[in-house]
Design a protein around this motif. Structure first.
Motif, mmCIF file in Angstrom:
data_model
loop_
_atom_site.group_PDB
_atom_site.id
_atom_site.type_symbol
_atom_site.label_atom_id
_atom_site.label_comp_id
_atom_site.label_asym_id
_atom_site.label_seq_id
_atom_site.Cartn_x
_atom_site.Cartn_y
_atom_site.Cartn_z
ATOM 1 N N GLN A 151 0.813 -1.214 0.000
ATOM 2 C CA GLN A 151 0.000 0.000 0.000
ATOM 3 C C GLN A 151 0.853 1.274 0.000
ATOM 4 O O GLN A 151 0.736 2.129 0.877
ATOM 5 N N ARG A 155 -8.507 4.731 -9.886
ATOM 6 C CA ARG A 155 -8.782 4.468 -8.465
ATOM 7 C C ARG A 155 -7.643 5.002 -7.593
ATOM 8 O O ARG A 155 -7.892 5.608 -6.539
ATOM 9 N N GLN A 180 -7.820 7.901 -4.707
ATOM 10 C CA GLN A 180 -7.328 7.641 -3.352
ATOM 11 C C GLN A 180 -6.295 8.661 -2.894
ATOM 12 O O GLN A 180 -5.873 8.646 -1.739
ATOM 13 N N ARG A 217 -3.207 9.005 -4.158
ATOM 14 C CA ARG A 217 -1.816 8.551 -4.259
ATOM 15 C C ARG A 217 -1.086 9.363 -5.325
ATOM 16 O O ARG A 217 -1.690 9.842 -6.289
#
Length: 238
Positions: free
Chosen positions: A152, A179, A183, A185
């Protein structure tokens, strides 16, 4: 040195003997940014990603990831996930065995649980006990993505991830990238597939002959506009 940027490259150069792969590159990307790093073959894109991933050091200059040197700081390295057209998977192991191996390398807790989640997210739960040698290219890339994100990481580096994928597999990978963007990132995407990248990114950098030729935010631009901008900058430097 602390920085608000998730990725900060300052006057970084990389030489291999007399060959200059990168020449005083400056590149800054805020946390949550998604950058397309574009350029022709041999521009230095993969070399730059390797420096960001901590696979090698710059000859001069500085590279910081998550505020630290990815070569010298274990926390910076653990914040990074790298995916390329080389899957780094073991063909003789099953999907489950591959991910479990990397879970041990990452020293993850609750490894079986995390591996099960990753296989499900990749749509490969029913293939967990099948050897990777029998997987299609698209399935291998999905498993490679699970490997790269198993721990992660907050920063994802994608080096030509669409290579060899058919349209169905390309669409599936694009959904994963969206996605990750949702999120929050931080992502750097290296690809020649400008048509695919245009809808995924919010920053653009063009690298040619080891130098950044253009760097700017990318907001709601069309695929045609991205292609035209890229072509214009390459022709300027011809």
């Amino acid at each position: 040195m602390e920085t608000s940027d998730a990725i900060a490259v300052d006057r970084a150069s990389k030489r291999f003997g007399t060959f200059v792969a990168l020449n005083q590159v400056d590149l800054h990307l805020p946390a949550g940014g998604v950058l397309l790093l574009a350029g022709p073959n041999g521009a230095g894109k993969s070399t730059l990603l390797r420096l960001l991933a901590g696979i090698g050091r710059p000859t001069s200059g500085q590279v910081r990831v998550a505020g630290a040197d990815p070569n010298g700081d274990p926390e910076a390295r653990s914040a990074i996930g790298l995916l390329s057209h080389q899957t780094l998977l073991y063909d003789d192991l099953t999907a489950h065995e591959n991910l479990l191996f990397f879970a041990r390398l990452y020293n993850l807790e609750k490894r079986e649980e995390r591996v099960g989640e990753a296989l499900a997210e990749a749509g490969l739960a029913e293939w967990r006990d099948h050897r990777v040698r029998n997987f299609s290219r698209g399935m291998k890339q999905r498993l490679a993505l699970a490997r790269a994100t198993l721990h992660q990481p907050s920063i994802l580096l994608f080096d030509e991830p669409f290579t060899g994928l058919d349209q169905v597999a390309t669409d599936a990978l694009s959904r994963h990238l969206r996605r990750f963007k949702e999120q929050g990132r931080t992502c750097i995407l290296v690809t020649h597939r400008l048509d695919t990248a245009a809808d995924l990114i919010d920053h653009l950098a063009i690298l040619r002959r080891g130098r950044i030729r253009h760097q700017a935010p990318w907001v709601n631009g069309s695929r045609e506009e991205l292609s035209a901008l890229y072509t214009a900058h390459l022709e300027e430097q011809s």
